[in-house]
Design a protein around this motif. Structure first.
Motif, PDB file in Angstrom:
ATOM      1  N   THR A 130       0.876  -1.167   0.000  1.00  0.00           N
ATOM      2  CA  THR A 130       0.000   0.000   0.000  1.00  0.00           C
ATOM      3  C   THR A 130       0.909   1.211   0.000  1.00  0.00           C
ATOM      4  O   THR A 130       1.769   1.354   0.877  1.00  0.00           O
ATOM      5  CB  THR A 130      -0.928   0.002   1.229  1.00  0.00           C
ATOM      6  OG1 THR A 130      -1.687  -1.223   1.222  1.00  0.00           O
ATOM      7  CG2 THR A 130      -1.878   1.188   1.197  1.00  0.00           C
ATOM      8  N   TRP A 180       1.519   5.500  -0.717  1.00  0.00           N
ATOM      9  CA  TRP A 180       0.986   6.852  -0.807  1.00  0.00           C
ATOM     10  C   TRP A 180       2.015   7.710  -1.520  1.00  0.00           C
ATOM     11  O   TRP A 180       3.160   7.808  -1.084  1.00  0.00           O
ATOM     12  CB  TRP A 180       0.680   7.402   0.578  1.00  0.00           C
ATOM     13  CG  TRP A 180      -0.406   6.629   1.249  1.00  0.00           C
ATOM     14  CD1 TRP A 180      -1.754   6.859   1.154  1.00  0.00           C
ATOM     15  CD2 TRP A 180      -0.256   5.498   2.112  1.00  0.00           C
ATOM     16  NE1 TRP A 180      -2.433   5.919   1.893  1.00  0.00           N
ATOM     17  CE2 TRP A 180      -1.542   5.075   2.496  1.00  0.00           C
ATOM     18  CE3 TRP A 180       0.847   4.786   2.582  1.00  0.00           C
ATOM     19  CZ2 TRP A 180      -1.763   3.990   3.328  1.00  0.00           C
ATOM     20  CZ3 TRP A 180       0.631   3.707   3.418  1.00  0.00           C
ATOM     21  CH2 TRP A 180      -0.668   3.320   3.781  1.00  0.00           C
ATOM     22  N   ARG A 193       3.110  11.406  -2.873  1.00  0.00           N
ATOM     23  CA  ARG A 193       2.910  12.838  -2.653  1.00  0.00           C
ATOM     24  C   ARG A 193       3.498  13.626  -3.817  1.00  0.00           C
ATOM     25  O   ARG A 193       4.397  13.161  -4.501  1.00  0.00           O
ATOM     26  CB  ARG A 193       3.593  13.282  -1.357  1.00  0.00           C
ATOM     27  CG  ARG A 193       3.029  12.617  -0.114  1.00  0.00           C
ATOM     28  CD  ARG A 193       3.739  13.057   1.161  1.00  0.00           C
ATOM     29  NE  ARG A 193       5.186  12.838   1.163  1.00  0.00           N
ATOM     30  CZ  ARG A 193       5.784  11.665   1.352  1.00  0.00           C
ATOM     31  NH1 ARG A 193       5.067  10.564   1.509  1.00  0.00           N
ATOM     32  NH2 ARG A 193       7.087  11.568   1.364  1.00  0.00           N
ATOM     33  N   ARG A 210      -2.754   8.228 -12.177  1.00  0.00           N
ATOM     34  CA  ARG A 210      -3.404   6.946 -11.884  1.00  0.00           C
ATOM     35  C   ARG A 210      -3.427   6.050 -13.113  1.00  0.00           C
ATOM     36  O   ARG A 210      -3.200   4.845 -13.009  1.00  0.00           O
ATOM     37  CB  ARG A 210      -4.827   7.165 -11.362  1.00  0.00           C
ATOM     38  CG  ARG A 210      -4.872   7.789  -9.976  1.00  0.00           C
ATOM     39  CD  ARG A 210      -6.283   8.069  -9.522  1.00  0.00           C
ATOM     40  NE  ARG A 210      -6.940   8.956 -10.493  1.00  0.00           N
ATOM     41  CZ  ARG A 210      -8.254   9.038 -10.664  1.00  0.00           C
ATOM     42  NH1 ARG A 210      -9.074   8.296  -9.959  1.00  0.00           N
ATOM     43  NH2 ARG A 210      -8.762   9.878 -11.540  1.00  0.00           N
ATOM     44  N   LEU A 249      -6.677  10.766  -3.297  1.00  0.00           N
ATOM     45  CA  LEU A 249      -7.090  11.063  -1.924  1.00  0.00           C
ATOM     46  C   LEU A 249      -7.423  12.549  -1.813  1.00  0.00           C
ATOM     47  O   LEU A 249      -6.923  13.363  -2.598  1.00  0.00           O
ATOM     48  CB  LEU A 249      -5.978  10.696  -0.940  1.00  0.00           C
ATOM     49  CG  LEU A 249      -5.589   9.213  -0.907  1.00  0.00           C
ATOM     50  CD1 LEU A 249      -4.417   9.001   0.051  1.00  0.00           C
ATOM     51  CD2 LEU A 249      -6.772   8.342  -0.511  1.00  0.00           C
ATOM     52  N   ARG A 309      -2.794  13.440  -2.408  1.00  0.00           N
ATOM     53  CA  ARG A 309      -1.957  12.268  -2.674  1.00  0.00           C
ATOM     54  C   ARG A 309      -2.713  11.268  -3.531  1.00  0.00           C
ATOM     55  O   ARG A 309      -3.927  11.351  -3.682  1.00  0.00           O
ATOM     56  CB  ARG A 309      -1.547  11.582  -1.369  1.00  0.00           C
ATOM     57  CG  ARG A 309      -0.663  12.411  -0.467  1.00  0.00           C
ATOM     58  CD  ARG A 309      -0.363  11.688   0.834  1.00  0.00           C
ATOM     59  NE  ARG A 309      -1.617  11.433   1.553  1.00  0.00           N
ATOM     60  CZ  ARG A 309      -1.727  10.568   2.555  1.00  0.00           C
ATOM     61  NH1 ARG A 309      -0.690   9.869   2.974  1.00  0.00           N
ATOM     62  NH2 ARG A 309      -2.896  10.392   3.158  1.00  0.00           N
ATOM     63  N   GLN A 318      -3.205   7.107  -3.636  1.00  0.00           N
ATOM     64  CA  GLN A 318      -2.963   5.837  -2.953  1.00  0.00           C
ATOM     65  C   GLN A 318      -2.936   4.743  -4.007  1.00  0.00           C
ATOM     66  O   GLN A 318      -3.817   4.664  -4.858  1.00  0.00           O
ATOM     67  CB  GLN A 318      -4.059   5.545  -1.931  1.00  0.00           C
ATOM     68  CG  GLN A 318      -3.844   4.222  -1.222  1.00  0.00           C
ATOM     69  CD  GLN A 318      -4.905   3.963  -0.156  1.00  0.00           C
ATOM     70  OE1 GLN A 318      -5.817   4.745   0.043  1.00  0.00           O
ATOM     71  NE2 GLN A 318      -4.770   2.840   0.514  1.00  0.00           N
ATOM     72  N   VAL A 371      -2.585   0.563  -4.266  1.00  0.00           N
ATOM     73  CA  VAL A 371      -2.561  -0.730  -3.598  1.00  0.00           C
ATOM     74  C   VAL A 371      -2.236  -1.755  -4.672  1.00  0.00           C
ATOM     75  O   VAL A 371      -2.956  -1.875  -5.663  1.00  0.00           O
ATOM     76  CB  VAL A 371      -3.902  -1.058  -2.919  1.00  0.00           C
ATOM     77  CG1 VAL A 371      -3.877  -2.459  -2.322  1.00  0.00           C
ATOM     78  CG2 VAL A 371      -4.215  -0.020  -1.848  1.00  0.00           C
ATOM     79  N   GLU A 418       5.410   3.625   1.843  1.00  0.00           N
ATOM     80  CA  GLU A 418       4.752   2.341   1.612  1.00  0.00           C
ATOM     81  C   GLU A 418       4.688   1.524   2.883  1.00  0.00           C
ATOM     82  O   GLU A 418       5.517   1.696   3.773  1.00  0.00           O
ATOM     83  CB  GLU A 418       5.469   1.559   0.515  1.00  0.00           C
ATOM     84  CG  GLU A 418       6.652   0.758   1.015  1.00  0.00           C
ATOM     85  CD  GLU A 418       7.991   1.246   0.532  1.00  0.00           C
ATOM     86  OE1 GLU A 418       8.953   0.463   0.641  1.00  0.00           O
ATOM     87  OE2 GLU A 418       8.102   2.386   0.053  1.00  0.00           O
TER      88      GLU A 418
END
Length: 97
Positions: free
Chosen positions: A13, A15, A17, A26, A45, A49, A51, A53, A82
């Motif tokens: 997982t 994140w 920035r 994405r 988010l 940020r 996220q 996964v 992570e």
């Protein structure tokens, strides 16, 4: 829980920035993850940020992490955090959320 050095699937997982929303980040992440053979998702988010996964073999997750930290991402990445855990119920494909 399985270690990052094993051949058992893991979940990373992550994140990310920086300036990573509304720049195709994405979609770019999804394309790289599918090329590597990972499942999971990428999601914006509320704090700016993204996220990510990702589930798969540790070496494959590490490859995606290297790409996320690399110079070829859309936008500008200023940091990547992570955590590694055992896989959950799993994902079909790699989604944009």
């Amino acid at each position: 829980m399985h270690g990052r050095d094993s051949n058992e699937p893991v979940r990373a997982t992550v994140w990310v920035r920086g300036r990573v929303q509304q720049v195709g980040f994405r979609w770019w992440t999804r394309a790289r993850a599918l090329e590597i053979g990972l499942t999971g998702y990428a999601s914006n988010l509320g704090d700016g940020r993204v996220q990510v996964v990702a589930e798969g073999l540790p070496a494959d997750c590490e490859q995606l992490l290297a790409l996320l930290r690399g110079p070829d991402t859309p936008g500008t990445v200023t940091g990547v955090t992570e955590i590694w855990t055992a896989t959950g119920e799993g994902y079909e494909g790699f989604a944009i959320r």
